[in-house]
Write a protein that holds these residues in place. Structure first.
Motif, short mmCIF file in Angstrom:
data_model
loop_
_atom_site.label_atom_id
_atom_site.label_comp_id
_atom_site.label_asym_id
_atom_site.label_seq_id
_atom_site.Cartn_x
_atom_site.Cartn_y
_atom_site.Cartn_z
N TRP A 81 45.22 31.43 68.30
CA TRP A 81 44.81 32.82 68.13
C TRP A 81 44.65 33.56 69.45
O TRP A 81 44.97 34.74 69.54
N PHE A 82 44.16 32.90 70.50
CA PHE A 82 43.89 33.63 71.75
C PHE A 82 45.19 34.03 72.43
O PHE A 82 45.26 35.09 73.07
N VAL A 83 46.24 33.23 72.31
CA VAL A 83 47.54 33.61 72.85
C VAL A 83 48.12 34.78 72.06
O VAL A 83 48.65 35.74 72.64
N CYS A 84 48.01 34.70 70.74
CA CYS A 84 48.51 35.77 69.88
C CYS A 84 47.79 37.08 70.15
O CYS A 84 48.41 38.15 70.22
N ALA A 85 46.47 37.02 70.30
CA ALA A 85 45.68 38.23 70.54
C ALA A 85 46.05 38.86 71.88
O ALA A 85 46.19 40.09 71.98
N ALA A 86 46.22 38.05 72.91
CA ALA A 86 46.58 38.59 74.23
C ALA A 86 47.94 39.26 74.19
O ALA A 86 48.13 40.36 74.73
N ALA A 87 48.91 38.60 73.54
CA ALA A 87 50.25 39.19 73.43
C ALA A 87 50.22 40.48 72.62
O ALA A 87 50.91 41.46 72.94
N GLY A 88 49.42 40.49 71.55
CA GLY A 88 49.32 41.67 70.71
C GLY A 88 48.72 42.86 71.45
O GLY A 88 49.20 43.99 71.33
N VAL A 89 47.67 42.62 72.22
CA VAL A 89 47.03 43.70 72.98
C VAL A 89 47.99 44.24 74.03
O VAL A 89 48.07 45.46 74.25
N LEU A 90 48.75 43.36 74.68
CA LEU A 90 49.74 43.81 75.66
C LEU A 90 50.78 44.71 74.99
O LEU A 90 51.14 45.77 75.54
#
Length: 249
Positions: free
Chosen positions: A84-93
């Motif tokens: 989830w933390f990788v997905c969230a970072a990519a999504g915010v970018l």
């Protein structure tokens, strides 16, 4: 007013969370597409800063709504493989990049509406298709309080700092994917990547009401004033939300 800021939106988020537990992540996503956070936030901005300021903020929010969609699509594809933390970072970018480009282009409310209505079905078709199977994991007792606190913190931050942020900053923070972030991450943790994908797919379907709500405010706040414009915007959003429910039923 402060009590409304602190408790109204978190209360709505709690109801959406409970609906997701009862009917699944897709329903929670669809409900969170409604302007649950943006509606009260823009209302508080209008009360604190005036109708003209809020109309500009609603226009910016409408312009950047596809940034929110970019967050959901990026998170969903990343959720097929990553935590989830990788997905969230990519999504915010993705949100920052797409939102910045759209706000820089500064389309009129009518053009921004057309772009959003064209972009939403395109995004829905490009989301990954996975089956949802509830793994039956225990729900953390911290889940609901954290979801509510995140939503309440955003509304309070935006409304208290609107004067310093200006309409553009306020509008961008209003469209920040707090619902997709909070609900998506917790769905990812509780149900795995496929749960997050289903929630975000429901969110994209529910954003039609959000788009119409922001458009009505952007064009109606100055000529009609806050009470009439918000009444019209919420009425239009409810109608669109009902139509999307009927279409998917």
């Amino acid at each position: 007013m402060l009590l409304l800021k602190l408790f109204l939106v978190p209360g709505l988020v709690a109801l959406i969370t409970l609906a997701g537990r009862r009917w699944g992540p897709a329903m929670a996503g669809w409900l969170s597409g409604f302007p649950v956070v943006a509606g009260p936030t823009l209302l508080f901005i209008a009360l604190d800063q005036g109708a003209a300021f809020a109309a500009q903020a609603a226009h910016v929010t409408l312009m950047a709504v596809l940034g929110n969609v970019a967050f959901g699509v990026t998170y969903a594809w990343m959720a097929l493989r990553y935590r989830w933390f990788v997905c969230a970072a990519a999504g915010v970018l993705a949100f920052v990049l797409v939102g910045w480009v759209l706000v820089t282009l500064h389309p009129s409310p009518w053009v921004a509406l057309a772009m959003a209505l064209l972009g939403l079905p395109m995004a829905a078709r490009r989301l990954p298709k996975v089956a949802f199977v509830n793994p039956g994991r225990a729900v953390s007792r911290w889940e609901l309080p954290v979801r509510c606190a995140a939503a309440g913190a955003l509304v309070t931050t935006v409304t208290l700092s609107a004067g310093e942020l200006g309409p553009v900053g306020s509008g961008m923070l209003t469209i920040f994917p707090v619902m997709g972030m909070v609900l998506g991450v917790f769905s990812h943790i509780a149900w795995g990547g496929q749960g997050a994908i289903h929630l975000l797919a429901g969110l994209v379907k529910g954003l039609y009401a959000f788009v119409v709500f922001c458009f009505v405010l952007a064009v109606a706040l100055i000529p009609l004033g806050a009470p009439a414009a918000f009444g019209l915007a919420f009425g239009a959003a409810l109608l669109i939300q009902w139509l999307t429910f009927r279409r998917s039923a």
